[in-house]
Structures are given as structure tokens and as C-alpha cells.
Design an enzyme around this catalytic site. Structure first.
Site, PDB file in Angstrom:
ATOM      1  N   ARG A 127       1.628  11.049 -21.763  1.00  0.00           N
ATOM      2  CA  ARG A 127       0.797  10.647 -20.626  1.00  0.00           C
ATOM      3  C   ARG A 127      -0.663  10.897 -20.983  1.00  0.00           C
ATOM      4  O   ARG A 127      -1.286  10.080 -21.628  1.00  0.00           O
ATOM      5  CB  ARG A 127       1.267  11.388 -19.363  1.00  0.00           C
ATOM      6  CG  ARG A 127       0.761  10.809 -18.078  1.00  0.00           C
ATOM      7  CD  ARG A 127       1.500  11.365 -16.862  1.00  0.00           C
ATOM      8  NE  ARG A 127       1.341  12.798 -16.659  1.00  0.00           N
ATOM      9  CZ  ARG A 127       1.921  13.468 -15.652  1.00  0.00           C
ATOM     10  NH1 ARG A 127       2.679  12.838 -14.774  1.00  0.00           N
ATOM     11  NH2 ARG A 127       1.744  14.755 -15.524  1.00  0.00           N
TER      12      ARG A 127
ATOM     13  N   MET B 275       9.549  -0.298  12.192  1.00  0.00           N
ATOM     14  CA  MET B 275       8.350   0.409  11.765  1.00  0.00           C
ATOM     15  C   MET B 275       8.143   1.705  12.557  1.00  0.00           C
ATOM     16  O   MET B 275       7.778   2.738  11.997  1.00  0.00           O
ATOM     17  CB  MET B 275       7.118  -0.491  11.918  1.00  0.00           C
ATOM     18  CG  MET B 275       5.857   0.122  11.317  1.00  0.00           C
ATOM     19  SD  MET B 275       4.391  -0.878  11.596  1.00  0.00           S
ATOM     20  CE  MET B 275       4.658  -2.222  10.458  1.00  0.00           C
TER      21      MET B 275
ATOM     22  N   TYR C   2      16.656  -5.382  14.402  1.00  0.00           N
ATOM     23  CA  TYR C   2      16.314  -6.612  13.657  1.00  0.00           C
ATOM     24  C   TYR C   2      17.470  -7.077  12.777  1.00  0.00           C
ATOM     25  O   TYR C   2      18.128  -6.258  12.120  1.00  0.00           O
ATOM     26  CB  TYR C   2      15.104  -6.355  12.755  1.00  0.00           C
ATOM     27  CG  TYR C   2      13.803  -6.179  13.489  1.00  0.00           C
ATOM     28  CD1 TYR C   2      13.291  -7.183  14.317  1.00  0.00           C
ATOM     29  CD2 TYR C   2      13.070  -5.002  13.347  1.00  0.00           C
ATOM     30  CE1 TYR C   2      12.077  -7.011  14.973  1.00  0.00           C
ATOM     31  CE2 TYR C   2      11.860  -4.825  14.008  1.00  0.00           C
ATOM     32  CZ  TYR C   2      11.370  -5.841  14.822  1.00  0.00           C
ATOM     33  OH  TYR C   2      10.173  -5.656  15.469  1.00  0.00           O
TER      34      TYR C   2
ATOM     35  N   LYS D 130      -1.110  19.260  -5.017  1.00  0.00           N
ATOM     36  CA  LYS D 130      -1.539  17.851  -5.080  1.00  0.00           C
ATOM     37  C   LYS D 130      -0.775  17.029  -4.060  1.00  0.00           C
ATOM     38  O   LYS D 130       0.279  17.457  -3.567  1.00  0.00           O
ATOM     39  CB  LYS D 130      -1.291  17.325  -6.496  1.00  0.00           C
ATOM     40  CG  LYS D 130       0.171  17.441  -6.929  1.00  0.00           C
ATOM     41  CD  LYS D 130       0.338  17.190  -8.419  1.00  0.00           C
ATOM     42  CE  LYS D 130       1.812  17.300  -8.800  1.00  0.00           C
ATOM     43  NZ  LYS D 130       2.061  16.955 -10.209  1.00  0.00           N
TER      44      LYS D 130
HETATM   45  C1  LIG Z   1       2.971  17.863 -10.533  1.00  0.00           C
HETATM   46  C2  LIG Z   1       2.746  18.690 -11.718  1.00  0.00           C
HETATM   47  C3  LIG Z   1       3.301  19.974 -11.799  1.00  0.00           C
HETATM   48  C4  LIG Z   1       4.279  20.503 -10.777  1.00  0.00           C
HETATM   49  O1  LIG Z   1       5.532  19.854 -10.941  1.00  0.00           O
HETATM   50  P1  LIG Z   1       6.831  20.296 -10.125  1.00  0.00           P
HETATM   51  O2  LIG Z   1       7.909  19.524 -10.769  1.00  0.00           O
HETATM   52  O3  LIG Z   1       6.605  19.918  -8.702  1.00  0.00           O
HETATM   53  O4  LIG Z   1       6.977  21.757 -10.292  1.00  0.00           O
HETATM   54  C5  LIG Z   1       2.930  20.766 -12.875  1.00  0.00           C
HETATM   55  N1  LIG Z   1       2.078  20.313 -13.819  1.00  0.00           N
HETATM   56  C6  LIG Z   1       1.550  19.056 -13.786  1.00  0.00           C
HETATM   57  C7  LIG Z   1       0.622  18.622 -14.860  1.00  0.00           C
HETATM   58  C8  LIG Z   1       1.876  18.206 -12.736  1.00  0.00           C
HETATM   59  O5  LIG Z   1       1.361  16.989 -12.709  1.00  0.00           O
END
Ligand SMILES: *Cc1c(COP(=O)(O)O)cnc(C)c1O
Length: 398
Positions: free
Chosen positions: A133, A313, A265, A35
């Protein structure tokens, strides 16, 4: 190509996957979390590399991320770790992405769209055992699992949960979650339901709590070469991973200046003595955090030099002092493995995170889109066929 780039060493990614495999043993498959563009490393490159090494499941957070992997030819399972809104469901099914679900409404929406597309949607029932969550309460697992498995347009791909506590600081909380989760998985199975893949562990749980492994683990951070904060001492020896990303640039300007010269800056930096200031074509617009102003250090020719003044930047300055052997267009490491024969290392993303009040996850993924990713590709690995068995297997891992 511009001087500022993120060098991604895919050999290191494979080595890290092998370190994970060695640690967890066989019998548990790995879902590589890719992700957020593989935490900034490039989701397509990371997934293709891992797929060639036998990994067959990839974790993402949005329908678009999954679609990108499919368009790039990823054949393995893709698992969306969140709950989509209804508008995303057609694309999710078209791209054959498995998705978390946690209530009747979403389950029914998937069933309806799957029927429309004349297919079966793969869903994983997400259960909230303490993260607070997404996910149903544990007690609802059997009835929701039944609702899924009884529908001909749905396939219960698995049941899963997630851990909020760091394994080393509150392992007991995680163990309690595992107990509750497994209890209800058993209940669900007892009612005759085929539960699919049972999974829970992220990097942190994977490092410290073997009971969390179950059928599949979902590490991200660890595979990119970092340990979750609060990992117990000795972790690095037990599971030796290395940073996959080196954030680099080059010196584009050098100038000798007098004592008392202001830099950048706000003139927050004034040279104490006569010195040499180098300018780097990297700034917060590239993901080099502005909080590193007057605090960061960069590696040039095996030596560390301090950031002078505010990070702009697109540029920032470094005070080289009068005694330096830095030349125009020299390579600069901003963070990464930074391995150097002289033994001096660049800061890694964990140190940058420490200095900027965040976690390594955010440091690598903040390296912005205008920074080209330069891939060091796998060399001479005897790789298994794509669409593997979920293993970084023996042929890959020496
Ligand atoms: C991001 C995520 C992971 C991976 O987490 P890490 O700490 O990077 O290993 C696993 N499961 C879910 C549901 C996540 O959102």
C-alpha cells in the site's frame, strides 16, 4: 431525540482496552485507532475516554480527523496513518499531528512547511514489508531515516509497518515481515540514527503474534469489541472484549394484517397467515443495510423477529406473528452486545457483516451521521491524568 440511535458504552471501551493491556502485558504502549470517527463510535468520545485511562496516542486517517481531536482538547500524540497531499500539510503541522512519510518528496515538503511555521514536524517513516500500500521498500529505510533525522525541522517520531495477512491464517507471512522490518530497523540504528517508536501491530497481529508488539501497538477493531475475521478459536476467552455500540430503535407502528398482505417496495414479502407487522423508523439511510431485507433479525422484549420485505431508506418492517407481547414504542436492538436476561441476543455487527458480505469495521462505521450517538459514560473509574503514559494502567484496569 429520535428513536433510532447508537448507544455507545464507554465503560465497555475501557474494559476492552484493559483486556488488550492484559493480553500484551506491560512494556508496549497502545495507540488507539480512532480513524473514521472511531469506526462510527465517535472519535472525540473514544479518544477522550481512552486518554483519561492513560492512552496517549491516537491513530487517524485524515488531517481533518486530527484537527477535530485537537479542537476537542485531546492532548496526546495524534498519528496520521496515511500520506497527505501537500495542501494538507499546513493544517497537520498547525494541529501538531504526527504523520507517516515514505519518500523524499513528502519528507522535504514537511521540512519546508515546518520551517515556514518555525517548528519541527514529527514524522514516522512508513515501510512497506508486504502490505503493498504505502511505504518505502525496506532497503531504503536507513537513508530516508537519515534524511529525516539530519533535518532540524523534522523529528523522526518512529518507524513502522503494517500487516496484510490475518495472523491465524498466514502467521508465517507476518513473521517474515517482522524479520525483515527488524533487520532494517537494526541497520538504521547501527548507523547512529535514533529511530523513535517502532510499531506495527493491528488488532489481528496483537491477538496472535507477540513478536509484532515492539514499542507500540495500533489496535482499532478489538477495542470496539470485535475480532478480526479468521481469529483462531479460543481468542474470545483469551482477550474478552464486548461490542461497544448497540444500534437501537423503537417500534413506531403496529398493525394486524390478513394473510397475503404485501409488505414494502417490490412486494417481495407476503404474509402467509394473519399476522402483526411492526414498523421501525430505521432504514439504509441510517446505515441499516438494505441487504438485510427479508434476512435480518431484530431483538424486541427478548425475542428475535424477522425483517419483512425490503428495507426502505428511512423505515423497515418486522413480522411479529400473532403471538407476541410487543407494544408500541418498545425498544428494538438492531445489532450490538444485546445482552438480555432471557439469554437471547441481538445479532452483533460481525453477524450483520456475515449477512451483508462485509466486515464488522464497515457495519459500525456505516451507522450514518443522522443517527445520534448516545453515550453511556464512564462511571466511578479512578482515571489517571490526561496525557498519560500510553497505558490503560492498573488504576484503570481492575
Ligand atoms: C486501521 C489501521 C490499524 C488498526 O487496524 P485494526 O484492524 O482495526 O486493529 C492499524 N494500523 C493502520 C496503519 C491502520 O490503517
Amino acid at each position: 431525540m429520535r428513536a433510532t440511535r447508537a448507544v455507545i458504552d464507554l465503560n465497555i471501551l475501557i474494559n476492552n482496552l484493559c483486556a488488550v493491556r492484559k493480553h500484551i502485558g506491560r512494556g508496549t504502549s497502545i495507540c488507539l485507532s480512532v480513524k473514521a470517527d472511531a469506526y462510527g463510535h465517535g472519535a472525540v468520545a473514544a479518544a477522550k475516554t481512552a486518554e483519561a485511562a492513560g492512552i496517549n496516542t491516537f491513530g487517524i486517517a485524515t488531517a481533518e480527523e486530527g484537527a477535530e481531536l485537537r479542537r476537542a482538547g485531546i492532548k496526546g500524540s495524534i498519528l496520521l496513518y496515511g500520506f497527505p497531499v501537500p495542501e494538507e500539510i499546513p493544517l497537520i503541522l498547525k494541529m501538531k499531528i504526527g504523520t507517516f512519510v515514505g519518500d523524499e518528496k513528502l519528507i522535504d515538503l514537511f521540512a519546508a512547511e515546518a520551517e515556514r511555521q518555525n517548528t519541527a514536524a514529527v514524522v514516522h517513516l512508513k515501510v512497506d514489508t508486504g502490505m503493498g500500500r504505502i511505504g518505502c521498500i525496506p532497503e531504503d529505510m536507513p537513508v530516508l531515516a537519515a534524511r529525516i533525522s539530519e533535518n532540524k525541522n523534522l523529528k523522526l517520531g518512529g518507524i513502522c509497518t503494517h500487516f496484510p495477512a490475518s495472523g491465524s491464517t498466514d502467521a508465517d507471512f507476518t513473521r517474515e515481515q517482522i524479520k525483515i522490518f527488524k533487520y532494517w530497523v537494526n541497520k538504521t540504528r547501527e548507523s547512529g540514527i535514533t529511530a523513535g517508536i517502532i510499531h506495527a501491530a493491528n488488532s489481528d497481529a496483537l491477538l496472535s503474534i507477540p513478536e509484532s508488539y515492539m514499542d507500540m501497538v495500533r489496535p482499532g477493531l478489538l477495542c470496539y469489541g470485535y475480532y478480526p475475521s479468521g481469529s483462531s478459536p479460543g481468542t474470545a476467552e483469551k482477550v474478552p472484549v464486548k461490542p461497544v455500540m448497540d444500534f437501537k430503535t423503537k417500534v413506531i407502528f403496529i398493525k394486524k394484517v390478513k394473510a397475503g398482505t404485501p409488505v414494502s417496495y417490490g412486494m417481495t414479502y407476503r404474509t402467509k397467515d394473519e399476522t402483526v407487522i411492526a414498523t421501525l423508523p430505521v432504514g439504509y439511510g441510517d446505515g441499516y443495510n438494505r441487504l438485510l431485507s427479508n434476512r435480518g433479525k431484530v431483538l424486541i422484549r427478548g425475542r428475535l423477529y424477522p425483517i419483512a420485505g425490503r428495507i426502505c431508506m428511512d423505515q423497515c418492517m418486522v413480522d411479529l406473528g400473532v403471538n407476541n407481547d410487543v407494544k408500541l414504542y418498545d425498544d428494538v436492538t438492531l445489532f450490538g452486545a444485546g445482552g438480555n436476561k432471557g439469554g437471547v441476543n441481538a445479532p452483533d455487527a460481525a453477524e450483520i457483516a456475515e449477512m451483508t458480505g462485509t466486515i464488522p469495521y464497515e457495519v459500525t462505521l456505516r451507522v450514518s451521521h443522522r443517527v445520534p450517538r448516545v453515550y453511556v459514560s464512564m462511571n466511578k473509574l479512578k482515571l489517571s491524568k490526561p496525557g498519560g503514559n500510553g497505558y490503560a494502567d492498573n488504576r484503570t484496569c481492575k
